[in-house]
Scaffold this motif. Structure first.
Motif, PDB file in Angstrom:
ATOM      1  N   ASP A 131      -6.928  40.350   9.005  1.00  0.00           N
ATOM      2  CA  ASP A 131      -7.103  40.884   7.653  1.00  0.00           C
ATOM      3  C   ASP A 131      -6.120  40.206   6.712  1.00  0.00           C
ATOM      4  O   ASP A 131      -5.044  39.853   7.144  1.00  0.00           O
ATOM      5  CB  ASP A 131      -6.839  42.394   7.658  1.00  0.00           C
ATOM      6  CG  ASP A 131      -8.063  43.151   8.147  1.00  0.00           C
ATOM      7  OD1 ASP A 131      -9.171  42.705   7.830  1.00  0.00           O
ATOM      8  OD2 ASP A 131      -7.893  44.147   8.853  1.00  0.00           O
ATOM      9  N   PRO A 132      -6.374  40.067   5.429  1.00  0.00           N
ATOM     10  CA  PRO A 132      -7.644  40.370   4.776  1.00  0.00           C
ATOM     11  C   PRO A 132      -8.675  39.271   5.043  1.00  0.00           C
ATOM     12  O   PRO A 132      -8.318  38.122   5.145  1.00  0.00           O
ATOM     13  CB  PRO A 132      -7.257  40.369   3.300  1.00  0.00           C
ATOM     14  CG  PRO A 132      -6.115  39.410   3.205  1.00  0.00           C
ATOM     15  CD  PRO A 132      -5.381  39.504   4.503  1.00  0.00           C
ATOM     16  N   LYS A 133      -9.934  39.667   5.144  1.00  0.00           N
ATOM     17  CA  LYS A 133     -10.962  38.667   5.414  1.00  0.00           C
ATOM     18  C   LYS A 133     -12.201  38.916   4.554  1.00  0.00           C
ATOM     19  O   LYS A 133     -12.417  40.035   4.095  1.00  0.00           O
ATOM     20  CB  LYS A 133     -11.348  38.707   6.896  1.00  0.00           C
ATOM     21  CG  LYS A 133     -11.815  40.065   7.388  1.00  0.00           C
ATOM     22  CD  LYS A 133     -11.950  40.041   8.902  1.00  0.00           C
ATOM     23  CE  LYS A 133     -12.043  41.424   9.497  1.00  0.00           C
ATOM     24  NZ  LYS A 133     -11.873  41.413  10.952  1.00  0.00           N
ATOM     25  N   LEU A 160      -8.005  42.466  -1.795  1.00  0.00           N
ATOM     26  CA  LEU A 160      -7.682  43.045  -0.487  1.00  0.00           C
ATOM     27  C   LEU A 160      -6.195  42.896  -0.190  1.00  0.00           C
ATOM     28  O   LEU A 160      -5.545  43.807   0.314  1.00  0.00           O
ATOM     29  CB  LEU A 160      -8.498  42.356   0.609  1.00  0.00           C
ATOM     30  CG  LEU A 160      -9.967  42.714   0.688  1.00  0.00           C
ATOM     31  CD1 LEU A 160     -10.644  41.896   1.772  1.00  0.00           C
ATOM     32  CD2 LEU A 160     -10.125  44.203   0.994  1.00  0.00           C
ATOM     33  N   LEU A 184      -3.444  45.692   0.676  1.00  0.00           N
ATOM     34  CA  LEU A 184      -2.641  45.657   1.894  1.00  0.00           C
ATOM     35  C   LEU A 184      -1.164  45.770   1.567  1.00  0.00           C
ATOM     36  O   LEU A 184      -0.413  46.513   2.189  1.00  0.00           O
ATOM     37  CB  LEU A 184      -2.897  44.352   2.654  1.00  0.00           C
ATOM     38  CG  LEU A 184      -4.104  44.314   3.571  1.00  0.00           C
ATOM     39  CD1 LEU A 184      -4.176  42.964   4.258  1.00  0.00           C
ATOM     40  CD2 LEU A 184      -4.060  45.416   4.600  1.00  0.00           C
TER      41      LEU A 184
END
Ligand code: SF4
Lengths: 409, 148
Positions: free
Chosen positions: B78-80, B139, B143
């Motif tokens: 992540d993030p993806k 994203l 996070l």
């Protein structure tokens, strides 16, 4: 030192391979001792879908069998359908079709030259060849409206005409590519490192080639004079007298290795340029579609019963289609044979006894088109350690560098 | 596209193809070569999904490929973001009534950007990657927000 056998599965997903196929190899040291090829990972049931749709939709679908040689399947399809239905394309269309098909051969062969250069570690060569390839894609976009998947053929003709401005663009491209192939011969064929790296690699004798039933450039590199355009001419090819390009005509003997196949492909680009030039200079006047009205065409298909086998020489070898029409507006039976199916047969015998560093060349050499297979390269030790395609690619590049040092001193 | 304040690194892309006709894949390769040359923007094809920020998927995804695709997606950190290139992955496209496809892709894994076209032009694929970049930026912000 005790011998350890490594198990190398090469297959389903990998950035270095364009499409999915799986090769499983067992390696002792640097030598491959056992090979198995598995295919069928990209199966989409195209023939089945085609047998439910009407013929024009199926023609569109046939283009999506393969996107690299995206005119080869439609070409074989229209040739076969015309035979089965008793329709003849007007002469002008019969000359426009080879122009598009040969332009595609040029882009496909240049693509392959880039891929094989990359597999050996000549990345600048990959970029240079692909830069040259963009010109023919631009031209195809001008002629057909799309860079890839041109949708320009129709049963009984073509859908787009050539205008004066198009012909000028084609002539420009021909001049450009005559220069380009000269440069390619200079850069690729005369390069001592390229020669040392490919001579004797992926070598297929004439007997083996016949036994394995390989087709297209792979067979021609082994010295077999076969080419659908020569053996079963169709459209304008019948007027042109195309001759199969074989190494013995160029350098006197055919060895059937990766070097010979490079040579065959480069000379085939020149042959394509000749064919395009002839077609453009002798382009007949007239209409481009035998039955310009599509509902009328479908009605004719519904009324006609018939079956036929037709073929086209695609960049990778012969594409064979079988069609049967009986009372529906589409084919009631449709069967397709693609050239890579035959050519992949050559992997197992060629890989046996070869070095790990030669895997990428053997795999790339037939220019596999596996929209019906698997994709990735993994190297696994008996303990389950995965070595990955990068490792094999690194090995291939290392071998090239070593040869480079030896040759250049 | 504004300034990236959170996602401050080159974008690495993993390309997976299952049951495509190849045309989309070949256009993705064309992106790396001199005419389009996406490496000048820092976009690079990664050799493993574990190193990738973006997953580029092409093809209608045959049945036995669906779980492989899921596994690739799960391996990505992540993030993806996921981009589907081409009609056949977006909706089944020309293969919509095949007996062997598990797609459309958004029924297998979550998709962020769709690129329609059969095949789309390379410029359209670059545009999609830029959109994915914006998504990653968001994203990443989330996070980091969670960390505080
Ligand atoms: S979207 Fe069209 S061009 Fe792209 S892979 Fe699918 S069928 Fe081929």
């Amino acid at each position: 030192m005790p011998k350890t056998a490594y198990y190398i599965p090469i297959g389903p997903i990998h950035p270095a391979l364009k499409e999915p196929i799986r090769v499983e190899a067992e390696v002792e040291g640097e030598r491959i001792v056992r090979v198995d090829v598995k295919r069928g990972f990209a199966h989409r049931g195209i023939e089945y879908m085609g047998m439910k749709r009407n013929a024009i939709q199926t023609l569109y679908l046939s283009e999506r069998i393969c996107g690299i040689c995206s005119i080869s399947h439609p070409y074989a399809f229209v040739v076969t359908a015309e035979k089965a239905l008793g329709i003849e394309a007007p002469p002008r269309a019969q000359y426009i079709r080879p122009i598009i098909a040969e332009l595609e051969r040029i882009h496909s062969h240049i693509l392959w030259l880039g891929v094989i250069a990359h597999e050996m570690g000549f990345d600048s060569l990959l970029f240079w060849t692909w830069k040259g390839r963009e010109k023919v894609l631009d031209l195809l976009e001008l002629l057909t409206g799309n860079r890839i998947n041109y949708s320009v053929y129709m049963i009984g003709g073509v859908r787009r005409d050539l205008k004066e401005s198009h012909i000028k663009a084609i002539k420009d491209a021909i001049t450009y590519y005559w220069k380009f192939t000269e440069q390619m011969k200079e850069i690729i064929l005369s390069d001592p490192v390229y020669k040392a790296r490919t001579r004797g690699v992926a070598q297929l004798s004439k007997e083996m080639a016949l036994k394995l039933n390989v087709v297209g450039p792979v067979a021609r590199a082994a010295g077999i004079r076969m080419d659908i355009r020569q053996d079963m001419p169709y459209d304008a090819y019948a007027d042109i007298d195309v001759r199969a390009v074989v190494p013995q005509d160029i350098v006197g003997e055919a060895k059937g290795d990766a070097y010979d196949i490079t040579m065959v492909r480069i000379y085939e680009i020149e042959q394509s340029l000749d064919i395009i030039e002839y077609c453009v200079d002798n382009l007949p006047e007239g209409k481009i579609l035998a039955i310009p009205n599509y509902p009328a065409l479908l009605a004719k298909i519904r009324r006609t019963k018939g079956e036929a086998i037709g073929a086209h020489e695609a960049p990778r070898g012969e594409v064979v289609h079988y069609l049967k029409f009986d009372g529906r507006d589409g084919p009631s039976v449709w069967k397709v044979i693609a050239p890579s199916y035959n050519n992949i047969n050559s992997w197992a015998p060629l890989l046996l006894g070869a070095e790990v560093a030669d895997i990428p060349i053997v795999v790339a050499y037939i220019d596999p088109c596996m929209c019906c297979n698997d994709r990735v390269a993994l190297l696994k030790t008996p303990e389950g350690k995965v070595l990955g395609y990068e490792y094999i690619h690194k090995k291939a590049v290392e071998k090239t560098r070593k040869i480079e040092k030896e040759v250049r001193g | 596209m504004g300034k990236l304040t959170n996602f401050k690194r080159s974008l690495w892309v993993f390309h997976a193809s299952g049951g495509s006709c190849n045309a989309c894949d070949i256009e993705i390769v064309a992106l790396l070569t001199p005419r389009y040359d996406v490496e000048r923007f820092g976009i690079k094809l990664a050799g493993s999904p574990r190193h990738a920020d973006v997953l580029l998927v092409t093809g209608a995804i045959p049945r036995d490929f669906a779980d492989k695709l899921r596994r690739i997606y799960e391996q990505m950190p992540d993030p993806k973001a996921v981009i589907v290139v081409g009609n056949c992955g977006t909706s089944g496209g020309v293969f919509y009534d095949s007996y062997n496809i598990a797609g459309p892709i958004d029924e297998i894994i979550p998709v962020d950007v769709y690129v329609p076209g059969c095949p789309p032009r390379p410029e359209a694929i670059i545009d999609a990657v830029v959109k994915a970049w914006l998504k990653l930026e968001k994203l990443e912000k989330e996070l980091e927000g969670k960390k505080e």
